[in-house]
Write a protein that holds these residues in place. Structure first.
Motif, mmCIF file in Angstrom:
data_model
loop_
_atom_site.group_PDB
_atom_site.id
_atom_site.type_symbol
_atom_site.label_atom_id
_atom_site.label_comp_id
_atom_site.label_asym_id
_atom_site.label_seq_id
_atom_site.Cartn_x
_atom_site.Cartn_y
_atom_site.Cartn_z
ATOM 1 N N ASP A 55 42.458 -6.659 72.703
ATOM 2 C CA ASP A 55 43.396 -7.504 71.951
ATOM 3 C C ASP A 55 43.760 -6.873 70.617
ATOM 4 O O ASP A 55 44.928 -6.840 70.227
ATOM 5 C CB ASP A 55 42.808 -8.904 71.733
ATOM 6 C CG ASP A 55 42.713 -9.721 73.022
ATOM 7 O OD1 ASP A 55 43.352 -9.343 74.030
ATOM 8 O OD2 ASP A 55 41.985 -10.735 73.007
ATOM 9 N N ILE A 56 42.763 -6.361 69.903
ATOM 10 C CA ILE A 56 43.012 -5.731 68.599
ATOM 11 C C ILE A 56 43.900 -4.507 68.753
ATOM 12 O O ILE A 56 44.814 -4.279 67.960
ATOM 13 C CB ILE A 56 41.675 -5.346 67.919
ATOM 14 C CG1 ILE A 56 40.902 -6.609 67.521
ATOM 15 C CG2 ILE A 56 41.910 -4.452 66.708
ATOM 16 C CD1 ILE A 56 39.454 -6.362 67.127
ATOM 17 N N LEU A 57 43.642 -3.708 69.781
ATOM 18 C CA LEU A 57 44.407 -2.475 69.998
ATOM 19 C C LEU A 57 45.715 -2.717 70.739
ATOM 20 O O LEU A 57 46.492 -1.785 70.945
ATOM 21 C CB LEU A 57 43.543 -1.458 70.752
ATOM 22 C CG LEU A 57 42.270 -1.016 70.023
ATOM 23 C CD1 LEU A 57 41.451 -0.074 70.900
ATOM 24 C CD2 LEU A 57 42.586 -0.382 68.685
ATOM 25 N N GLU A 58 45.933 -3.989 71.138
ATOM 26 C CA GLU A 58 47.161 -4.388 71.828
ATOM 27 C C GLU A 58 47.382 -3.613 73.123
ATOM 28 O O GLU A 58 48.474 -3.107 73.400
ATOM 29 C CB GLU A 58 48.367 -4.285 70.900
ATOM 30 C CG GLU A 58 48.260 -5.183 69.676
ATOM 31 C CD GLU A 58 49.428 -5.045 68.711
ATOM 32 O OE1 GLU A 58 50.092 -3.991 68.686
ATOM 33 O OE2 GLU A 58 49.656 -6.011 67.979
ATOM 34 N N VAL A 59 46.306 -3.509 73.913
ATOM 35 C CA VAL A 59 46.375 -2.888 75.240
ATOM 36 C C VAL A 59 45.659 -3.808 76.219
ATOM 37 O O VAL A 59 44.874 -4.669 75.821
ATOM 38 C CB VAL A 59 45.730 -1.480 75.272
ATOM 39 C CG1 VAL A 59 46.468 -0.522 74.364
ATOM 40 C CG2 VAL A 59 44.254 -1.537 74.909
#
Length: 117
Positions: A55-59
């Motif tokens: 989620d943080i890395l948007e993957v």
């Protein structure tokens, strides 16, 4: 079964987001050293943390775990190939242009034979 590339992908996606290990660790709730252990493959996070990291890395989790890392110094359209194809492309990139024409002709000739069988 799919090969897991978590350590390599974590580092690649973290660096793409311009996050330090410490910054990512703080957001995930672990130390920067722990992120370093994950990136080196010495340790792995629990599945719940993997979702937070994705989620943080948007993957997606699938992309974080299973995407083959890109080939260094390869054209951008060659990103997720099998190991044998990666080795072949890396070798081709080392061939001088004047010799490359001969190789392409041989490959095309071989491809035509394969198709006609």
């Amino acid at each position: 079964m799919k090969e897991i590339y978590f350590a390599e992908n974590l580092k690649r996606f973290r660096e793409a987001k311009k996050l330090t290990k410490e910054e990512l660790g703080t957001r995930v709730g672990v130390s920067g050293a722990m992120v370093g252990y994950w990136e080196s493959g010495k340790n792995e996070p629990r599945m719940g943390k993997v979702q937070v990291i994705a989620d943080i890395l948007e993957v997606g989790i699938d992309e974080l775990l299973f995407s083959e890392p890109p080939i260094h110094n390869a054209p951008s359209n060659f990103k997720t190939l099998s190991e044998i194809k990666q080795r072949g492309i890396e070798a081709i990139l080392q061939i001088p242009d004047d010799e490359l024409d001969l190789l392409v002709a041989l490959l095309e000739k071989n491809a035509k034979k394969t198709i006609s069988r």
